[in-house]
Design a protein around this motif. Structure first.
Motif, PDB file in Angstrom:
ATOM      1  N   ARG A  74     -13.394 -28.893 -13.710  1.00 22.41           N
ATOM      2  CA  ARG A  74     -12.178 -29.227 -14.450  1.00 22.41           C
ATOM      3  C   ARG A  74     -12.490 -29.618 -15.883  1.00 22.41           C
ATOM      4  O   ARG A  74     -13.318 -30.493 -16.133  1.00 22.41           O
ATOM      5  CB  ARG A  74     -11.463 -30.368 -13.728  1.00 22.41           C
ATOM      6  N   PHE A  75     -11.819 -28.957 -16.803  1.00 24.21           N
ATOM      7  CA  PHE A  75     -11.906 -29.300 -18.219  1.00 24.21           C
ATOM      8  C   PHE A  75     -10.589 -29.978 -18.585  1.00 24.21           C
ATOM      9  O   PHE A  75      -9.581 -29.308 -18.822  1.00 24.21           O
ATOM     10  CB  PHE A  75     -12.121 -28.050 -19.074  1.00 24.21           C
ATOM     11  N   ASP A  76     -10.589 -31.319 -18.617  1.00 24.49           N
ATOM     12  CA  ASP A  76      -9.352 -32.047 -18.887  1.00 24.49           C
ATOM     13  C   ASP A  76      -8.981 -31.957 -20.356  1.00 24.49           C
ATOM     14  O   ASP A  76      -9.842 -31.945 -21.246  1.00 24.49           O
ATOM     15  CB  ASP A  76      -9.510 -33.527 -18.512  1.00 24.49           C
ATOM     16  N   ILE A  77      -7.673 -31.899 -20.605  1.00 23.66           N
ATOM     17  CA  ILE A  77      -7.155 -31.938 -21.965  1.00 23.66           C
ATOM     18  C   ILE A  77      -5.810 -32.658 -21.930  1.00 23.66           C
ATOM     19  O   ILE A  77      -4.771 -32.071 -21.643  1.00 23.66           O
ATOM     20  CB  ILE A  77      -7.029 -30.532 -22.589  1.00 23.66           C
ATOM     21  N   GLY A  78      -5.857 -33.997 -22.158  1.00 25.22           N
ATOM     22  CA  GLY A  78      -4.644 -34.789 -22.121  1.00 25.22           C
ATOM     23  C   GLY A  78      -4.005 -34.756 -20.743  1.00 25.22           C
ATOM     24  O   GLY A  78      -4.612 -35.083 -19.742  1.00 25.22           O
ATOM     25  N   LEU A  79      -2.727 -34.347 -20.692  1.00 26.43           N
ATOM     26  CA  LEU A  79      -2.027 -34.273 -19.416  1.00 26.43           C
ATOM     27  C   LEU A  79      -2.357 -32.994 -18.674  1.00 26.43           C
ATOM     28  O   LEU A  79      -2.037 -32.852 -17.497  1.00 26.43           O
ATOM     29  CB  LEU A  79      -0.508 -34.335 -19.641  1.00 26.43           C
ATOM     30  N   GLY A  80      -2.937 -32.023 -19.349  1.00 27.57           N
ATOM     31  CA  GLY A  80      -3.244 -30.747 -18.723  1.00 27.57           C
ATOM     32  C   GLY A  80      -4.731 -30.584 -18.493  1.00 27.57           C
ATOM     33  O   GLY A  80      -5.539 -31.467 -18.772  1.00 27.57           O
ATOM     34  N   ALA A 168       3.250 -12.830 -17.172  1.00 26.72           N
ATOM     35  CA  ALA A 168       4.217 -13.559 -16.341  1.00 26.72           C
ATOM     36  C   ALA A 168       3.641 -14.885 -15.878  1.00 26.72           C
ATOM     37  O   ALA A 168       4.349 -15.900 -15.791  1.00 26.72           O
ATOM     38  CB  ALA A 168       4.609 -12.696 -15.139  1.00 26.72           C
ATOM     39  N   GLN A 169       2.341 -14.918 -15.599  1.00 23.24           N
ATOM     40  CA  GLN A 169       1.674 -16.159 -15.203  1.00 23.24           C
ATOM     41  C   GLN A 169       1.798 -17.208 -16.305  1.00 23.24           C
ATOM     42  O   GLN A 169       2.172 -18.366 -16.048  1.00 23.24           O
ATOM     43  CB  GLN A 169       0.201 -15.890 -14.912  1.00 23.24           C
ATOM     44  N   VAL A 170       1.501 -16.815 -17.536  1.00 22.13           N
ATOM     45  CA  VAL A 170       1.572 -17.742 -18.666  1.00 22.13           C
ATOM     46  C   VAL A 170       3.011 -18.195 -18.901  1.00 22.13           C
ATOM     47  O   VAL A 170       3.279 -19.389 -19.106  1.00 22.13           O
ATOM     48  CB  VAL A 170       1.003 -17.081 -19.936  1.00 22.13           C
ATOM     49  N   LEU A 171       3.946 -17.247 -18.858  1.00 24.66           N
ATOM     50  CA  LEU A 171       5.346 -17.580 -19.126  1.00 24.66           C
ATOM     51  C   LEU A 171       5.892 -18.573 -18.107  1.00 24.66           C
ATOM     52  O   LEU A 171       6.502 -19.595 -18.475  1.00 24.66           O
ATOM     53  CB  LEU A 171       6.189 -16.301 -19.113  1.00 24.66           C
ATOM     54  N   VAL A 172       5.678 -18.291 -16.836  1.00 23.23           N
ATOM     55  CA  VAL A 172       6.198 -19.186 -15.794  1.00 23.23           C
ATOM     56  C   VAL A 172       5.496 -20.541 -15.849  1.00 23.23           C
ATOM     57  O   VAL A 172       6.136 -21.599 -15.782  1.00 23.23           O
ATOM     58  CB  VAL A 172       6.037 -18.538 -14.402  1.00 23.23           C
ATOM     59  N   ASP A 173       4.174 -20.514 -15.966  1.00 25.13           N
ATOM     60  CA  ASP A 173       3.419 -21.761 -15.960  1.00 25.13           C
ATOM     61  C   ASP A 173       3.810 -22.652 -17.135  1.00 25.13           C
ATOM     62  O   ASP A 173       4.081 -23.842 -16.959  1.00 25.13           O
ATOM     63  CB  ASP A 173       1.917 -21.464 -15.992  1.00 25.13           C
ATOM     64  N   PHE A 174       3.861 -22.083 -18.337  1.00 27.33           N
ATOM     65  CA  PHE A 174       4.189 -22.901 -19.507  1.00 27.33           C
ATOM     66  C   PHE A 174       5.616 -23.429 -19.419  1.00 27.33           C
ATOM     67  O   PHE A 174       5.881 -24.585 -19.777  1.00 27.33           O
ATOM     68  CB  PHE A 174       4.011 -22.097 -20.797  1.00 27.33           C
ATOM     69  N   SER A 175       6.529 -22.603 -18.937  1.00 30.63           N
ATOM     70  CA  SER A 175       7.918 -23.058 -18.816  1.00 30.63           C
ATOM     71  C   SER A 175       8.031 -24.244 -17.866  1.00 30.63           C
ATOM     72  O   SER A 175       8.679 -25.257 -18.182  1.00 30.63           O
ATOM     73  CB  SER A 175       8.800 -21.905 -18.318  1.00 30.63           C
ATOM     74  N   VAL A 193       2.254 -27.103 -26.501  1.00 31.68           N
ATOM     75  CA  VAL A 193       1.707 -25.821 -26.967  1.00 31.68           C
ATOM     76  C   VAL A 193       0.278 -26.018 -27.442  1.00 31.68           C
ATOM     77  O   VAL A 193      -0.635 -25.252 -27.097  1.00 31.68           O
ATOM     78  CB  VAL A 193       2.587 -25.232 -28.086  1.00 31.68           C
ATOM     79  N   ARG A 194       0.056 -27.078 -28.239  1.00 31.85           N
ATOM     80  CA  ARG A 194      -1.294 -27.329 -28.754  1.00 31.85           C
ATOM     81  C   ARG A 194      -2.266 -27.659 -27.628  1.00 31.85           C
ATOM     82  O   ARG A 194      -3.429 -27.274 -27.664  1.00 31.85           O
ATOM     83  CB  ARG A 194      -1.258 -28.482 -29.767  1.00 31.85           C
ATOM     84  N   VAL A 195      -1.769 -28.378 -26.614  1.00 32.57           N
ATOM     85  CA  VAL A 195      -2.638 -28.799 -25.520  1.00 32.57           C
ATOM     86  C   VAL A 195      -3.009 -27.637 -24.612  1.00 32.57           C
ATOM     87  O   VAL A 195      -4.137 -27.535 -24.125  1.00 32.57           O
ATOM     88  CB  VAL A 195      -1.954 -29.930 -24.716  1.00 32.57           C
ATOM     89  N   TYR A 200      -4.739 -21.132 -21.693  1.00 33.36           N
ATOM     90  CA  TYR A 200      -4.387 -19.746 -21.407  1.00 33.36           C
ATOM     91  C   TYR A 200      -5.391 -18.776 -22.019  1.00 33.36           C
ATOM     92  O   TYR A 200      -5.630 -17.696 -21.469  1.00 33.36           O
ATOM     93  CB  TYR A 200      -2.973 -19.463 -21.913  1.00 33.36           C
ATOM     94  N   ALA A 201      -5.967 -19.157 -23.145  1.00 32.59           N
ATOM     95  CA  ALA A 201      -7.011 -18.311 -23.733  1.00 32.59           C
ATOM     96  C   ALA A 201      -8.212 -18.221 -22.791  1.00 32.59           C
ATOM     97  O   ALA A 201      -8.808 -17.135 -22.619  1.00 32.59           O
ATOM     98  CB  ALA A 201      -7.439 -18.871 -25.084  1.00 32.59           C
ATOM     99  N   ALA A 202      -8.581 -19.346 -22.166  1.00 36.83           N
ATOM    100  CA  ALA A 202      -9.688 -19.336 -21.202  1.00 36.83           C
ATOM    101  C   ALA A 202      -9.346 -18.475 -19.989  1.00 36.83           C
ATOM    102  O   ALA A 202     -10.190 -17.709 -19.490  1.00 36.83           O
ATOM    103  CB  ALA A 202     -10.005 -20.768 -20.767  1.00 36.83           C
ATOM    104  N   ASP A 203      -8.113 -18.583 -19.508  1.00 34.04           N
ATOM    105  CA  ASP A 203      -7.694 -17.749 -18.366  1.00 34.04           C
ATOM    106  C   ASP A 203      -7.789 -16.263 -18.708  1.00 34.04           C
ATOM    107  O   ASP A 203      -8.227 -15.450 -17.887  1.00 34.04           O
ATOM    108  CB  ASP A 203      -6.262 -18.096 -17.957  1.00 34.04           C
ATOM    109  N   ALA A 204      -7.356 -15.911 -19.917  1.00 34.43           N
ATOM    110  CA  ALA A 204      -7.410 -14.505 -20.337  1.00 34.43           C
ATOM    111  C   ALA A 204      -8.849 -14.005 -20.405  1.00 34.43           C
ATOM    112  O   ALA A 204      -9.143 -12.860 -20.038  1.00 34.43           O
ATOM    113  CB  ALA A 204      -6.729 -14.339 -21.697  1.00 34.43           C
ATOM    114  N   ALA A 205      -9.765 -14.862 -20.860  1.00 32.23           N
ATOM    115  CA  ALA A 205     -11.166 -14.458 -20.968  1.00 32.23           C
ATOM    116  C   ALA A 205     -11.801 -14.249 -19.594  1.00 32.23           C
ATOM    117  O   ALA A 205     -12.682 -13.395 -19.428  1.00 32.23           O
ATOM    118  CB  ALA A 205     -11.951 -15.520 -21.749  1.00 32.23           C
ATOM    119  N   LEU A 206     -11.366 -15.010 -18.599  1.00 30.86           N
ATOM    120  CA  LEU A 206     -11.937 -14.910 -17.255  1.00 30.86           C
ATOM    121  C   LEU A 206     -11.301 -13.810 -16.413  1.00 30.86           C
ATOM    122  O   LEU A 206     -11.869 -13.393 -15.391  1.00 30.86           O
ATOM    123  CB  LEU A 206     -11.777 -16.248 -16.527  1.00 30.86           C
TER     124      LEU A 206
END
Length: 453
Positions: A74-80, A168-175, A193-195, A200-206
């Motif tokens: 887990r790479f924590d970033i604030g609440l996410g 769709a994963q990013v859209l639903v998750d972020f919403s 958005v900043r957090v 999502y960039a990491a998810d796209a890379a993997l």
């Protein structure tokens, strides 16, 4: 050295206590609503995709365990947070029936919570563990896309479908994350958005690695086990990052403590300069900064700069500072050195206070270039310094000293407007006027305002 956005830093500091404590009623309502809504979506997808088939129970069990292990990294970033779960999640698109995908993901997340508590003994309230269920909302987007497309086996020819599934994963998750954060904690969408952007960039890379794993699983379902060494490497990176963040939080606390200590030293040396006057400049300056839309990092620098703007006067004798009569030319030269002296003192501390030193140095510059010590003009002067300059003048004019009475609010505002464009930034002057005019006259000259977080 790692540095954090102050708003994100505050979220990090609160996270440990938040996880160990019982969630408030509002959180329970928000999370329960999100979980029930997810259940409703699962039921609806069962109707939409009645013929979907999942892999053998043994394969599903392996995927759930693998997902839980990936979620442990887990790479924590604030609440996410982000985890390399995309490596396992993408193969699930093809091994799990669309309607069951959120259920299998939720099972993996719950297993991760159990393993975390048992293996690390990290305190986590049971009701907080149930937030893993609505955390599975990100599986809904790909499930819908894959289900409607009728994809059952991975094929590189279907890459547009996979891109759509990830979108769709990013859209639903972020919403859902944004709604949960706003409803529960009142978090602004721009902060989220900043957090989450780099998550999502990491998810796209993997995702490509996950797709290769899915292709391999067509011939050998146990191929998912080959991801374990990669997950172990990510675990090492996660531990190192946690350590850097811990050090950054400690360093930030040290900087704040140093700034407050220096302010106390200044107040002990001269009660007006370091006490009433400085506190007034800090409080008013922060509210003017918010009025001008400054970000959290700029507000933190403004707070430190306002607190320490006169720190260089520690090198000036109190006889000169409190002299009731006119200063001599030699005395003026000593006074005019205090911005430079202040910067030198803060530069010795270094780190975050070194930048604050540049703000302190420029707080007596004029927008027409006639200030000191460097003759900067206009936008050459840091915005924080321009704010301090106006607030410093307003506080000085509206505070009674031994050798003169305080101006009225109206007279001080008139003087600021008269000097706007020459000595002061007109934009800052108007922002200050809006702030003080919102404060009842009885509370003048400087309202008691909240400090930056």
């Amino acid at each position: 050295m790692t540095t954090l956005n102050p708003e994100v830093e505050e979220l990090f500091e609160e996270q440990g206590a938040r996880e160990a404590s019982a969630p408030p009623a509002r959180t329970i309502v928000v999370e329960t609503t999100a979980a029930v809504a997810l259940g409703g979506v699962v039921v609806a997808m069962t109707t939409l995709f009645p013929h979907g088939e999942s892999a053998a129970p043994a394969v599903l069990a392996v995927l759930i365990v693998a997902y839980a292990l990936a979620a442990l990294v887990r790479f924590d970033i604030g609440l996410g947070f982000t985890s390399p779960v995309q490596l396992v999640f993408v193969p699930m698109w093809f091994e799990v029936a669309p309607a069951m995908l959120p259920v299998v993901v939720a099972a993996g997340l719950l297993l991760e919570q159990v393993i975390t508590v048992l293996a690390t003994r990290r305190a986590r309230h049971p009701l907080r563990m149930l937030s893993s269920i609505p955390d599975a909302w990100h599986a809904v987007g790909p499930a819908l896309v894959i289900g409607f497309a009728g994809v059952t086996e991975p094929s590189f020819a279907d890459w547009p479908i996979y891109v759509a599934a990830f979108g769709a994963q990013v859209l639903v998750d972020f919403s859902v994350v944004t709604l949960r954060g706003w409803a529960d904690l009142g978090l602004k969408p721009d902060l989220q958005v900043r957090v989450t952007a780099w998550v999502y960039a990491a998810d796209a890379a993997l995702m490509p690695v996950g797709l290769l794993t899915a292709v391999a699983m067509v011939q050998a379902p146990a191929a998912v086990v080959c991801l374990l060494p990669l997950l172990g490497l990510f675990a090492v990176f996660a531990r190192e990052r946690d350590e850097r963040i811990r050090q950054a939080l400690q360093l930030s606390s040290a900087y704040r403590g140093t700034a407050i200590l220096l302010g106390d030293v200044l107040e002990a040396d001269d009660a007006y300069t370091g006490g009433e006057h400085t506190k007034g400049v800090v409080e008013l300056g922060l509210e003017v900064g918010r009025e001008l839309g400054l970000g959290s990092r700029a507000l933190r620098d403004l707070e430190f700069g306002s607190l320490l703007h006169d720190i260089g006067k520690l090198r000036v004798s109190n006889e000169i500072i409190n002299k009731p009569g006119k200063l001599t030319d030699a005395e003026w030269e000593i006074i005019r050195r205090h911005p430079v002296d202040g910067q030198e003192m803060l530069s010795r501390v270094g780190g975050a206070l070194e930048k604050v030193g540049a703000i302190v140095r420029a707080h007596h510059e004029r927008v027409d270039g006639g200030g000191y010590p460097d003759g900067l003009k206009g936008d050459e002067i840091p915005m924080e310094s321009r704010i301090i300059c106006v607030c410093d003048a307003y506080s000085a004019m509206t505070t009674t000293r031994a050798y003169r009475r305080a101006m009225s609010r109206a007279d001080a505002i008139a003087e600021l407007r008269r000097c706007a464009g020459d000595q002061f930034d007109p934009q800052v002057v108007e922002a200050l006027i809006r702030v003080v005019e919102r404060t009842p006259e009885a509370d003048a000259p400087v309202p008691h305002l909240r400090l930056a977080a």
